[in-house]
Design a protein around this motif. Structure first.
Motif, mmCIF file in Angstrom:
data_model
loop_
_atom_site.group_PDB
_atom_site.id
_atom_site.type_symbol
_atom_site.label_atom_id
_atom_site.label_comp_id
_atom_site.label_asym_id
_atom_site.label_seq_id
_atom_site.Cartn_x
_atom_site.Cartn_y
_atom_site.Cartn_z
ATOM 1 N N UNK A 1 0.911 -1.277 0.003
ATOM 2 C CA UNK A 1 0.000 -0.017 0.198
ATOM 3 C C UNK A 1 0.836 1.320 -0.115
ATOM 4 N N UNK A 2 0.519 2.040 -1.069
ATOM 5 C CA UNK A 2 1.462 3.281 -1.078
ATOM 6 C C UNK A 2 0.671 4.547 -0.645
ATOM 7 N N UNK A 3 -0.607 4.315 -0.656
ATOM 8 C CA UNK A 3 -1.319 5.554 -0.438
ATOM 9 C C UNK A 3 -2.957 4.847 -0.022
ATOM 10 N N UNK A 4 -3.592 5.108 0.974
ATOM 11 C CA UNK A 4 -4.927 4.651 1.461
ATOM 12 C C UNK A 4 -5.452 5.616 2.346
ATOM 13 N N UNK A 5 -6.614 6.334 1.973
ATOM 14 C CA UNK A 5 -7.302 7.229 2.902
ATOM 15 C C UNK A 5 -8.836 6.920 2.684
ATOM 16 N N UNK A 6 -9.685 7.236 3.720
ATOM 17 C CA UNK A 6 -11.121 6.936 3.752
ATOM 18 C C UNK A 6 -11.687 7.835 4.447
ATOM 19 N N UNK A 7 -12.829 8.335 4.324
ATOM 20 C CA UNK A 7 -13.604 9.356 5.076
ATOM 21 C C UNK A 7 -15.190 9.010 4.596
ATOM 22 N N UNK A 8 -15.872 8.772 5.556
ATOM 23 C CA UNK A 8 -17.235 8.255 5.468
ATOM 24 C C UNK A 8 -17.502 7.225 4.421
ATOM 25 N N UNK A 9 -18.080 7.414 3.307
ATOM 26 C CA UNK A 9 -18.371 6.113 2.557
ATOM 27 C C UNK A 9 -17.362 6.559 1.255
ATOM 28 N N UNK A 10 -16.358 7.167 1.373
ATOM 29 C CA UNK A 10 -15.511 7.201 0.175
ATOM 30 C C UNK A 10 -14.084 6.705 0.655
ATOM 31 N N UNK A 11 -13.225 6.454 -0.494
ATOM 32 C CA UNK A 11 -11.766 6.201 -0.087
ATOM 33 C C UNK A 11 -10.945 6.152 -1.652
ATOM 34 N N UNK A 12 -9.952 6.281 -1.491
ATOM 35 C CA UNK A 12 -8.733 6.450 -2.423
ATOM 36 C C UNK A 12 -7.604 5.761 -1.990
ATOM 37 N N UNK A 13 -7.261 4.848 -3.044
ATOM 38 C CA UNK A 13 -6.330 3.884 -2.850
ATOM 39 C C UNK A 13 -5.102 3.996 -3.986
ATOM 40 N N UNK A 14 -3.908 3.800 -3.615
ATOM 41 C CA UNK A 14 -2.645 3.446 -4.506
ATOM 42 C C UNK A 14 -1.841 2.338 -3.936
ATOM 43 N N UNK B 1 -4.551 2.688 -8.871
ATOM 44 C CA UNK B 1 -5.113 3.475 -8.227
ATOM 45 C C UNK B 1 -6.439 3.607 -8.499
ATOM 46 N N UNK B 2 -7.326 3.829 -7.429
ATOM 47 C CA UNK B 2 -8.774 3.825 -7.581
ATOM 48 C C UNK B 2 -9.638 4.424 -6.582
ATOM 49 N N UNK B 3 -10.654 4.948 -7.035
ATOM 50 C CA UNK B 3 -11.567 5.573 -5.958
ATOM 51 C C UNK B 3 -12.712 4.809 -5.844
ATOM 52 N N UNK B 4 -12.844 4.510 -4.421
ATOM 53 C CA UNK B 4 -14.123 3.505 -4.022
ATOM 54 C C UNK B 4 -15.103 4.255 -3.184
ATOM 55 N N UNK B 5 -16.243 3.657 -3.311
ATOM 56 C CA UNK B 5 -17.340 4.033 -2.551
ATOM 57 C C UNK B 5 -17.965 3.010 -1.846
ATOM 58 N N UNK B 6 -18.287 3.121 -0.512
ATOM 59 C CA UNK B 6 -19.019 2.172 0.043
ATOM 60 C C UNK B 6 -20.634 2.187 -0.158
ATOM 61 N N UNK B 7 -20.952 1.156 -0.963
ATOM 62 C CA UNK B 7 -22.562 1.116 -1.297
ATOM 63 C C UNK B 7 -22.757 -0.329 -1.089
ATOM 64 N N UNK B 8 -24.071 -0.443 -1.061
ATOM 65 C CA UNK B 8 -24.793 -1.656 -0.702
ATOM 66 C C UNK B 8 -24.012 -2.720 0.198
ATOM 67 N N UNK B 9 -23.774 -2.194 1.115
ATOM 68 C CA UNK B 9 -22.904 -3.276 2.265
ATOM 69 C C UNK B 9 -21.533 -3.741 1.787
ATOM 70 N N UNK B 10 -20.831 -2.897 0.865
ATOM 71 C CA UNK B 10 -19.489 -3.282 0.725
ATOM 72 C C UNK B 10 -18.766 -2.107 -0.079
ATOM 73 N N UNK B 11 -17.437 -2.066 -0.384
ATOM 74 C CA UNK B 11 -16.681 -1.048 -1.148
ATOM 75 C C UNK B 11 -16.727 -1.736 -2.486
ATOM 76 N N UNK B 12 -17.150 -0.583 -3.175
ATOM 77 C CA UNK B 12 -17.213 -0.708 -4.870
ATOM 78 C C UNK B 12 -16.094 0.263 -5.401
#
Length: 153
Positions: free
Chosen positions: A70-83, A99-110
């Motif tokens: 993991x080079x970078x991973x931050x999350x806040x609320x239902x959002x996360x960004x990872x490299x 590198x990806x933008x994720x959102x916590x939806x429908x019970x999981x991270x998408x």
């Protein structure tokens, strides 16, 4: 018997103190003013959920079972960004960064969006330049908190 209880208690305390991540975990939530930096927090449950989602994405795209550096991973609320840098479980094979933008939806991270890697970005100034890429991403996903993204200077 009292000596055994004391020994068990001391053993439990030593084990508990040797695993500090079990004691206090910073959880990303909507009430926090800042994004949670999960880059180095190895045993955080939200970190595991995000990385599991990314691992599933890599598996579906490539058929590879990977672990991440993991080079970078931050999350806040239902959002996360990872490299992350995927590699084989034995560490001998290394693969292109994800590198990806994720959102916590429908019970999981998408995974909502991944940044093209390497040569795929060369001819697109909105992709190749970090500042332009993140500005474009923020416009596309305006409800994503800006502090989950890497700072670009």
């Amino acid at each position: 018997m009292p000596g055994l209880c004391k020994t068990l208690l001391v053993t439990f305390i030593l084990l508990f103190l040797s695993f500090p991540c079990l004691c206090a975990q910073e959880c990303p939530d909507n009430s926090s003013n800042n994004a949670s930096d999960l880059t180095k927090t190895k045993c955080h449950p939200v970190r595991k959920e995000i990385l599991d989602s990314l691992r599933s994405g890599v598996k579906s795209w490539s058929g590879l079972d990977v672990v991440f550096v993991v080079q970078f991973l931050k999350a806040k609320g239902s959002w996360a960004y990872a490299h992350v840098q995927p590699q084989s479980k034995d560490g001998k094979s290394k693969y292109e960064d994800v590198s990806a933008l994720l959102s916590h939806e429908k019970g999981g991270w998408e995974i909502l969006e991944t940044r093209p890697c390497c040569g795929e970005c060369e001819d697109d100034p909105d992709c190749a330049d970090d500042r332009r890429y993140f500005n474009k991403l923020r416009k596309k996903f305006p409800s994503a908190p800006t502090d989950i993204f890497p700072s670009v200077e």
